[in-house]
Design a protein around this motif. Structure first.
Motif, mmCIF file in Angstrom:
data_model
loop_
_atom_site.group_PDB
_atom_site.id
_atom_site.type_symbol
_atom_site.label_atom_id
_atom_site.label_comp_id
_atom_site.label_asym_id
_atom_site.label_seq_id
_atom_site.Cartn_x
_atom_site.Cartn_y
_atom_site.Cartn_z
ATOM 1 N N UNK A 6 0.850 -1.187 0.000
ATOM 2 C CA UNK A 6 0.000 0.000 0.000
ATOM 3 C C UNK A 6 0.884 1.235 0.000
ATOM 4 N N UNK A 7 0.590 2.169 -0.875
ATOM 5 C CA UNK A 7 1.291 3.451 -0.848
ATOM 6 C C UNK A 7 0.283 4.490 -0.382
ATOM 7 N N UNK A 8 0.467 4.945 0.834
ATOM 8 C CA UNK A 8 -0.439 5.920 1.430
ATOM 9 C C UNK A 8 0.225 7.290 1.354
ATOM 10 N N UNK A 9 -0.397 8.191 0.643
ATOM 11 C CA UNK A 9 0.182 9.530 0.541
ATOM 12 C C UNK A 9 -0.910 10.560 0.779
ATOM 13 N N UNK A 10 -0.595 11.502 1.589
ATOM 14 C CA UNK A 10 -1.528 12.571 1.905
ATOM 15 C C UNK A 10 -0.868 13.534 2.870
ATOM 16 N N UNK A 11 -1.091 14.813 2.695
ATOM 17 C CA UNK A 11 -0.396 15.795 3.531
ATOM 18 C C UNK A 11 -0.857 15.813 4.988
ATOM 19 N N UNK A 12 -2.060 15.343 5.276
ATOM 20 C CA UNK A 12 -2.581 15.444 6.636
ATOM 21 C C UNK A 12 -2.804 14.084 7.285
ATOM 22 N N UNK A 13 -1.988 13.101 6.950
ATOM 23 C CA UNK A 13 -2.126 11.788 7.573
ATOM 24 C C UNK A 13 -1.661 11.853 9.020
ATOM 25 N N UNK A 14 -2.383 11.182 9.868
ATOM 26 C CA UNK A 14 -2.009 11.092 11.272
ATOM 27 C C UNK A 14 -2.435 9.719 11.766
ATOM 28 N N UNK A 15 -1.495 8.968 12.295
ATOM 29 C CA UNK A 15 -1.773 7.611 12.753
ATOM 30 C C UNK A 15 -1.587 7.546 14.255
ATOM 31 N N UNK A 34 -4.497 -0.180 12.212
ATOM 32 C CA UNK A 34 -4.874 0.864 11.261
ATOM 33 C C UNK A 34 -5.014 0.325 9.848
ATOM 34 N N UNK A 35 -4.099 -0.557 9.449
ATOM 35 C CA UNK A 35 -4.163 -1.168 8.113
ATOM 36 C C UNK A 35 -5.372 -2.092 8.010
ATOM 37 N N UNK A 36 -5.631 -2.874 9.052
ATOM 38 C CA UNK A 36 -6.798 -3.761 9.042
ATOM 39 C C UNK A 36 -8.079 -2.932 8.972
ATOM 40 N N UNK A 37 -8.113 -1.797 9.670
ATOM 41 C CA UNK A 37 -9.271 -0.909 9.600
ATOM 42 C C UNK A 37 -9.494 -0.359 8.203
ATOM 43 N N UNK A 38 -8.411 0.017 7.516
ATOM 44 C CA UNK A 38 -8.530 0.493 6.134
ATOM 45 C C UNK A 38 -9.059 -0.603 5.212
ATOM 46 N N UNK A 39 -8.533 -1.822 5.373
ATOM 47 C CA UNK A 39 -8.990 -2.939 4.544
ATOM 48 C C UNK A 39 -10.464 -3.244 4.777
ATOM 49 N N UNK A 42 -12.614 -0.634 3.170
ATOM 50 C CA UNK A 42 -12.643 -0.806 1.712
ATOM 51 C C UNK A 42 -13.534 -1.976 1.305
ATOM 52 N N UNK A 43 -13.587 -3.015 2.152
ATOM 53 C CA UNK A 43 -14.427 -4.178 1.863
ATOM 54 C C UNK A 43 -15.881 -3.973 2.283
ATOM 55 N N UNK A 44 -16.149 -2.893 3.005
ATOM 56 C CA UNK A 44 -17.508 -2.616 3.453
ATOM 57 C C UNK A 44 -17.939 -3.431 4.656
ATOM 58 N N UNK A 45 -16.984 -3.922 5.434
ATOM 59 C CA UNK A 45 -17.317 -4.720 6.618
ATOM 60 C C UNK A 45 -17.729 -3.816 7.768
ATOM 61 N N UNK A 46 -18.726 -4.217 8.527
ATOM 62 C CA UNK A 46 -19.096 -3.438 9.713
ATOM 63 C C UNK A 46 -18.050 -3.616 10.816
ATOM 64 N N UNK A 47 -18.060 -2.723 11.779
ATOM 65 C CA UNK A 47 -17.064 -2.763 12.857
ATOM 66 C C UNK A 47 -17.167 -4.014 13.712
#
Length: 55
Positions: A6-15, A34-39, A42-47
């Motif tokens: 994954x290439x994450x680029x953005x000026x206001x990223x905060x982890x 954080x990566x699992x949350x992004x995935x 993206x898959x549309x899974x509920x919390x």
């Protein structure tokens, strides 16, 4: 071995890494959760979905 790049680029990223009381530290890269949350988003899974197949 499978690899996901994954290439994450953005000026206001905060982890969020660690929090103590009112202070919260931030990291330069995302944590595993954080990566699992992004995935999951993206898959549309509920919390409340079971994540055993992702970890």
């Amino acid at each position: 071995m499978s690899v996901l790049l994954l290439q994450l680029s953005g000026p206001f990223q905060s982890w969020g890494v660690q929090s103590r009381f009112g202070m919260r530290d931030t990291g330069l890269e995302p944590s595993k959760s954080g990566v699992i949350g992004l995935l999951c988003a993206a898959l549309g899974r509920p919390r409340w979905a079971i994540l055993e197949d992702l970890a």
